[in-house]
Write a protein that holds these residues in place. Structure first.
Motif, short mmCIF file in Angstrom:
data_model
loop_
_atom_site.label_atom_id
_atom_site.label_comp_id
_atom_site.label_asym_id
_atom_site.label_seq_id
_atom_site.Cartn_x
_atom_site.Cartn_y
_atom_site.Cartn_z
N SER A 47 -13.61 -31.99 12.08
CA SER A 47 -14.40 -33.20 11.87
C SER A 47 -13.71 -34.20 10.95
N MET A 48 -12.63 -33.79 10.31
CA MET A 48 -11.93 -34.68 9.39
C MET A 48 -10.70 -35.27 10.08
N LYS A 49 -10.27 -36.39 9.59
CA LYS A 49 -9.14 -37.08 10.21
C LYS A 49 -7.84 -36.82 9.45
N ILE A 50 -7.72 -35.62 8.89
CA ILE A 50 -6.50 -35.24 8.17
C ILE A 50 -6.05 -33.87 8.66
N VAL A 55 -5.69 -30.64 4.10
CA VAL A 55 -6.96 -29.99 3.77
C VAL A 55 -6.71 -28.84 2.80
N SER A 56 -5.68 -28.07 3.06
CA SER A 56 -5.33 -26.96 2.18
C SER A 56 -5.06 -27.44 0.75
N HIS A 57 -4.32 -28.54 0.63
CA HIS A 57 -4.04 -29.11 -0.69
C HIS A 57 -5.34 -29.53 -1.38
N LEU A 59 -8.37 -28.42 -0.83
CA LEU A 59 -9.13 -27.22 -1.17
C LEU A 59 -8.63 -26.61 -2.48
N LYS A 60 -7.31 -26.60 -2.63
CA LYS A 60 -6.72 -26.07 -3.86
C LYS A 60 -7.17 -26.88 -5.07
N GLU A 61 -7.19 -28.20 -4.94
CA GLU A 61 -7.62 -29.06 -6.04
C GLU A 61 -9.10 -28.84 -6.37
N LEU A 62 -9.94 -28.68 -5.35
CA LEU A 62 -11.36 -28.40 -5.58
C LEU A 62 -11.56 -27.05 -6.25
N ALA A 63 -10.77 -26.07 -5.83
CA ALA A 63 -10.86 -24.73 -6.44
C ALA A 63 -10.35 -24.76 -7.88
N ASN A 64 -9.28 -25.51 -8.14
CA ASN A 64 -8.76 -25.62 -9.51
C ASN A 64 -9.77 -26.27 -10.45
N ALA A 65 -10.60 -27.13 -9.92
CA ALA A 65 -11.65 -27.78 -10.73
C ALA A 65 -12.90 -26.90 -10.80
N THR A 69 -15.10 -21.87 -4.35
CA THR A 69 -14.29 -20.66 -4.29
C THR A 69 -13.89 -20.49 -2.83
N THR A 70 -12.72 -19.91 -2.62
CA THR A 70 -12.27 -19.65 -1.25
C THR A 70 -11.94 -18.18 -1.11
#
Length: 98
Positions: A47-50, A55-57, A59-65, A69-70
């Motif tokens: 659904s995303m245009k990337i 997306v992996s990058h 996700l990593k930033e969201l998890a670091n903040a 959790t993944t």
């Protein structure tokens, strides 16, 4: 919540693609909360245009903040909202109002 932690959360959510990804994970979380279904990242990527590496990058930033959790489930990546962090950030941003 201290200001350094809140700034890290705000920085993670300041990128439009990361915010969109976080909101998609949250929507999936809310929709499937009672059924206990997990949010598969492969479902969101379409659904995303990337691309998947971007997306992996994000996700990593969201998890670091500590916003998500993944976890790997076989060949799939599952993301979950960290509800405690979300509640703490909301409490700070609403000036402690409940």
């Amino acid at each position: 919540m201290d200001t350094v932690r809140l700034a890290k959360i705000m920085k993670a959510l300041s990128h439009p693609n990361r915010l969109e990804l976080y909101l998609e994970i949250m929507k999936n979380h809310e929709a499937n909360y009672e059924s206990g279904c997990d949010c598969f990242i492969s479902d969101i990527i379409g659904s995303m245009k990337i691309g998947a590496p971007t997306v992996s990058h994000h996700l990593k930033e969201l998890a670091n903040a500590d916003l998500i959790t993944t976890e790997r489930q076989g060949k799939f990546l599952v993301a979950r909202i960290n509800e405690e962090t979300a509640k703490e950030a909301c409490a700070v941003l609403s000036l402690g109002k409940k």
